[in-house]
Motif scaffolding. Sequence first.
Motif: not given
Length: 220
Positions: A86, A88-90, A109-111, A113, A149, A153
């Motif tokens: 996960l 790369q997203q969080a 969070f990386t992406k 949200y 997630l 997501e």
Amino acid sequence: MKGILQKKRRLIYSGANKFGDFKKLHQIVMMLWYGVEEVQSAYQRRFIIEHHNNEAFDCHISNLSFASNDLNLTKAHSFDKNQPKLLQQAGVNFYKDFGTQQYQITIAFTKDYFLSIDGKLVLVDSIHLLYEDNFRIVYTDANRIVDELLENEQINFRLLSYKTYSFKEGNIYIPKNNERVEGNQFMTDENGNSVLVVGKDAGFIFNSTPPDKDLYKKGE
């Protein structure tokens, strides 16, 4: 050394005799904080000392809990395997505060949200969820968050068992005059504060964020 090179999970041991049968660092840490009798009782009940983030060298007291062996095995085949996927997203992690005996699940969070608050969408940098002293519930919710997630997501907070929460609002940097933001750059905002601006090509990820100490106080 061979095991380290092969990236096998290794533990830190002590050669001191003053700790009796407890030779592993995580055992010694738990013994110093909770007492010898509590550690002995845990092992008699077939409990183990769980490293929340699965890092055997991380023996901070906030990263350790007593957990049943079956729950440890379940975590090893679920959260411990899926949480790294996960990133790369969080980054989803959980911690325990010894003073208040409460847990927090933290999400960095990386992406991009968003939280839906009173019908408005708010960009979030991080979320902190506060829990009572129940490792099984905390692990179950952390695992659910990771799964949701990864698959959808998004997070259905109605299905979680937290007491209260806090969050940090995220910021978006808007380039000016055809400015190009590449990689990671430190810039100064309108208040003179130094801020890190992450370009979309940077490959930057957040693998964790520390607990919100003020949130622990709110739950007492």
